[in-house]
Design a protein around this motif. Structure first.
Motif, PDB file in Angstrom:
ATOM      1  N   PRO A  61      -2.547   3.393   6.602  1.00 28.98           N
ATOM      2  CA  PRO A  61      -1.737   2.188   6.393  1.00 28.98           C
ATOM      3  C   PRO A  61      -0.682   2.463   5.320  1.00 28.98           C
ATOM      4  O   PRO A  61      -0.781   3.438   4.562  1.00 28.98           O
ATOM      5  CB  PRO A  61      -2.761   1.163   5.912  1.00 28.98           C
ATOM      6  N   LYS A  62       0.291   1.586   5.243  1.00 32.52           N
ATOM      7  CA  LYS A  62       1.318   1.714   4.211  1.00 32.52           C
ATOM      8  C   LYS A  62       0.833   1.066   2.912  1.00 32.52           C
ATOM      9  O   LYS A  62      -0.175   0.358   2.881  1.00 32.52           O
ATOM     10  CB  LYS A  62       2.619   1.076   4.701  1.00 32.52           C
ATOM     11  N   ARG A  63       1.569   1.301   1.847  1.00 35.16           N
ATOM     12  CA  ARG A  63       1.189   0.761   0.532  1.00 35.16           C
ATOM     13  C   ARG A  63       1.036  -0.750   0.553  1.00 35.16           C
ATOM     14  O   ARG A  63       0.173  -1.312  -0.127  1.00 35.16           O
ATOM     15  CB  ARG A  63       2.249   1.137  -0.508  1.00 35.16           C
ATOM     16  N   ASP A  64       1.879  -1.426   1.338  1.00 35.47           N
ATOM     17  CA  ASP A  64       1.845  -2.892   1.370  1.00 35.47           C
ATOM     18  C   ASP A  64       0.760  -3.434   2.303  1.00 35.47           C
ATOM     19  O   ASP A  64       0.669  -4.637   2.528  1.00 35.47           O
ATOM     20  CB  ASP A  64       3.210  -3.453   1.776  1.00 35.47           C
ATOM     21  N   GLY A  65      -0.052  -2.542   2.885  1.00 35.06           N
ATOM     22  CA  GLY A  65      -1.112  -2.977   3.780  1.00 35.06           C
ATOM     23  C   GLY A  65      -0.711  -3.019   5.239  1.00 35.06           C
ATOM     24  O   GLY A  65      -1.568  -3.121   6.122  1.00 35.06           O
ATOM     25  N   SER A  66       0.584  -2.923   5.495  1.00 32.63           N
ATOM     26  CA  SER A  66       1.046  -2.931   6.888  1.00 32.63           C
ATOM     27  C   SER A  66       0.692  -1.613   7.572  1.00 32.63           C
ATOM     28  O   SER A  66       0.648  -0.564   6.940  1.00 32.63           O
ATOM     29  CB  SER A  66       2.571  -3.134   6.918  1.00 32.63           C
ATOM     30  N   ARG A  67       0.454  -1.689   8.881  1.00 28.95           N
ATOM     31  CA  ARG A  67       0.203  -0.471   9.661  1.00 28.95           C
ATOM     32  C   ARG A  67       1.380  -0.114  10.555  1.00 28.95           C
ATOM     33  O   ARG A  67       1.292   0.820  11.357  1.00 28.95           O
ATOM     34  CB  ARG A  67      -1.068  -0.637  10.501  1.00 28.95           C
ATOM     35  N   LEU A  68       2.459  -0.841  10.422  1.00 28.30           N
ATOM     36  CA  LEU A  68       3.639  -0.569  11.249  1.00 28.30           C
ATOM     37  C   LEU A  68       4.569   0.401  10.525  1.00 28.30           C
ATOM     38  O   LEU A  68       5.145   0.084   9.484  1.00 28.30           O
ATOM     39  CB  LEU A  68       4.379  -1.868  11.574  1.00 28.30           C
ATOM     40  N   PHE A 105       6.538   9.871   4.177  1.00 31.56           N
ATOM     41  CA  PHE A 105       5.150   9.587   4.511  1.00 31.56           C
ATOM     42  C   PHE A 105       4.286   9.557   3.248  1.00 31.56           C
ATOM     43  O   PHE A 105       3.492   8.625   3.040  1.00 31.56           O
ATOM     44  CB  PHE A 105       4.646  10.654   5.492  1.00 31.56           C
ATOM     45  N   ASP A 106       4.437  10.566   2.395  1.00 29.74           N
ATOM     46  CA  ASP A 106       3.596  10.664   1.203  1.00 29.74           C
ATOM     47  C   ASP A 106       3.893   9.531   0.228  1.00 29.74           C
ATOM     48  O   ASP A 106       2.994   9.025  -0.449  1.00 29.74           O
ATOM     49  CB  ASP A 106       3.820  12.019   0.528  1.00 29.74           C
ATOM     50  N   GLU A 107       5.141   9.140   0.178  1.00 32.68           N
ATOM     51  CA  GLU A 107       5.549   8.067  -0.724  1.00 32.68           C
ATOM     52  C   GLU A 107       5.071   6.707  -0.229  1.00 32.68           C
ATOM     53  O   GLU A 107       4.681   5.837  -1.024  1.00 32.68           O
ATOM     54  CB  GLU A 107       7.074   8.081  -0.828  1.00 32.68           C
ATOM     55  N   ALA A 108       5.056   6.508   1.092  1.00 31.67           N
ATOM     56  CA  ALA A 108       4.787   5.188   1.649  1.00 31.67           C
ATOM     57  C   ALA A 108       3.320   4.949   1.986  1.00 31.67           C
ATOM     58  O   ALA A 108       2.898   3.794   2.110  1.00 31.67           O
ATOM     59  CB  ALA A 108       5.635   4.972   2.912  1.00 31.67           C
ATOM     60  N   ARG A 109       2.504   6.003   2.102  1.00 30.61           N
ATOM     61  CA  ARG A 109       1.118   5.783   2.536  1.00 30.61           C
ATOM     62  C   ARG A 109       0.270   5.206   1.407  1.00 30.61           C
ATOM     63  O   ARG A 109       0.562   5.376   0.226  1.00 30.61           O
ATOM     64  CB  ARG A 109       0.513   7.073   3.063  1.00 30.61           C
ATOM     65  N   GLN A 110      -0.817   4.576   1.815  1.00 35.33           N
ATOM     66  CA  GLN A 110      -1.664   3.865   0.864  1.00 35.33           C
ATOM     67  C   GLN A 110      -2.589   4.794   0.083  1.00 35.33           C
ATOM     68  O   GLN A 110      -2.975   4.507  -1.048  1.00 35.33           O
ATOM     69  CB  GLN A 110      -2.481   2.819   1.614  1.00 35.33           C
ATOM     70  N   PHE A 111      -2.984   5.921   0.679  1.00 39.09           N
ATOM     71  CA  PHE A 111      -3.905   6.829   0.016  1.00 39.09           C
ATOM     72  C   PHE A 111      -3.599   8.269   0.455  1.00 39.09           C
ATOM     73  O   PHE A 111      -2.833   8.494   1.394  1.00 39.09           O
ATOM     74  CB  PHE A 111      -5.360   6.486   0.354  1.00 39.09           C
ATOM     75  N   GLY A 112      -4.218   9.221  -0.247  1.00 39.72           N
ATOM     76  CA  GLY A 112      -4.064  10.621   0.125  1.00 39.72           C
ATOM     77  C   GLY A 112      -2.825  11.290  -0.419  1.00 39.72           C
ATOM     78  O   GLY A 112      -2.421  12.350   0.089  1.00 39.72           O
TER      79      GLY A 112
END
Length: 388
Positions: free
Chosen positions: A161-168, A196-203
């Protein structure tokens, strides 16, 4: 009429029974052909000459463990390494789950430098590098989904998912690349790792694997050992192998494909064996008086038995040939969905030869008992059977 000329008319005596048996054989050999092609694709390398100078550095213990992206700097210092880049498995769904294709976040220039056989226009590569949400796709993918440069492609993230919780996740298509003319379409969707690395929620700061180009392919094993030794005592130990070996290791994650396909085919052909044997036994019972007439007219026991055996073999070979031909004719439909995952799928001549040999063997097995019965049949017993 010659002895051989009696075979086809005898198969046509009960057309419904013959057609149903042929259809069963057809389905069995379609399964055989596809499963053999898939097993071969899983166990054979798909990179050929283009990949002999590349190594893949992956996590040692599990493919789901990320490797730190800063491993790249250390790998680049190993003698014999010419270039290093990285990629990751994104997953994701485009419109619906059946629209599967691999999606990798990558470093644009590093990826296309190492995969030099994948050709992209310089201006499109520059746009990929400079566009934060940019993506490039293979020509095959673009054709499959009707994409063109400038399209905005939505992907639903099923892993990240993205940082904001969205999966789009939305990507701007800025380029289309092509493989070599004689190679299968790569079928991979590529987008910016930094985004991708900047916007993803984890990892954050992790990658799935590194791709290494070596200067001398003959020293690939030595270089692979040196890379793994560098991280041997770290919590992010690695396992380095050639691309072909890495692909085979990935295939093993699905289990023993050869054993699985053999088990499925064994069950299918055991059922077909019983069905076809019953068909031939019934055909023999229906024709006992006719076989007696043939022997009365001078046909030897061996000739009559051979006719029955020939009918069984011809029936199985006809069904097998139809099944193999159908599978070969529509293999492109299956390849669209599976090639990006397991490599090129081809119904080639070795598979065709195996299928036909199996059809002959199947015919011989199911026809042996009826043929022996026809060989032992006496005229008196046959006429008595008719009167009964």
């Amino acid at each position: 009429m010659s002895a051989i000329g009696l075979v086809w008319p005898n198969l046509g005596r009960k057309p419904v029974r013959t057609v149903l048996t042929l259809m069963s054989l057809l389905v069995a050999f379609v399964l055989f052909t596809y499963l053999r092609a898939i097993a071969v694709a899983f166990t054979s390398g798909g990179f050929g000459e283009a990949g002999i100078d590349r190594l893949v550095v992956s996590p040692k213990y599990s493919i789901i463990d990320p490797l730190p992206v800063n491993h790249q700097r250390s790998i680049a210092t190993v003698p014999g390494v010419e270039a290093v880049t990285h990629a990751d498995w994104f997953g994701g769904i485009y419109q619906e789950p059946r629209n599967f294709f691999p999606k990798f976040p990558v470093d644009p220039e590093g990826y296309f430098s190492i995969y030099s056989e994948r050709v992209i226009a310089p201006e499109q590569l520059a746009a990929f590098r400079d566009t934060r949400t940019g993506a490039v796709v293979s020509a095959g993918l673009a054709e499959r989904f009707g994409w063109k440069i400038g399209d905005r492609i939505p992907i639903e993230g099923d892993i990240y998912p993205k940082r904001d919780g969205s999966r789009l996740w939305e990507f701007d298509l800025v380029g289309i690349y092509r493989g070599q003319p004689d190679d299968p379409d790569p079928g991979v969707f590529l987008f910016q790792y930094d985004y991708f690395d900047e916007a993803r929620q984890f990892g954050h700061g992790g990658v799935g694997w590194f791709i290494v180009r070596v200067g001398n392919p003959e020293k690939a094993a030595e270089i692979a050992s040196a890379i793994d030794a560098m991280f041997e005592n770290s919590i992010n130990a690695t396992r380095t192998a050639t691309e072909d070996d890495s692909q085979r290791e990935f295939a093993k994650q699905f289990g023993n494909i050869g054993l699985i396909t053999t088990g499925i085919l064994g069950a299918v052909f055991f059922t077909i064996l019983l069905l076809t044997a019953n068909t031939m036994a019934q055909a023999l019972r229906d024709r006992i008086p006719e076989l007696a007439v043939l022997k009365t007219f001078g046909f030897t026991d061996g000739t009559v038995g051979s006719l029955v055996l020939a009918e069984a073999i011809l029936l199985c070979v006809a069904g097998g040939a139809l099944g193999i031909g159908l599978a070969a004719g529509v293999q492109g439909f299956l390849s669209v969905y599976l090639e990006p995952v397991i490599g090129p799928i081809a119904v080639d001549w070795p598979i065709i030869a195996q299928g036909l040999a199996l059809a002959v063997l199947l015919g011989a097995i199911v026809g042996l008992v009826p043929a022996f019965s026809a060989w032992r049949l006496t005229i008196v017993d046959a006429l008595r059977e008719r009167q009964a």
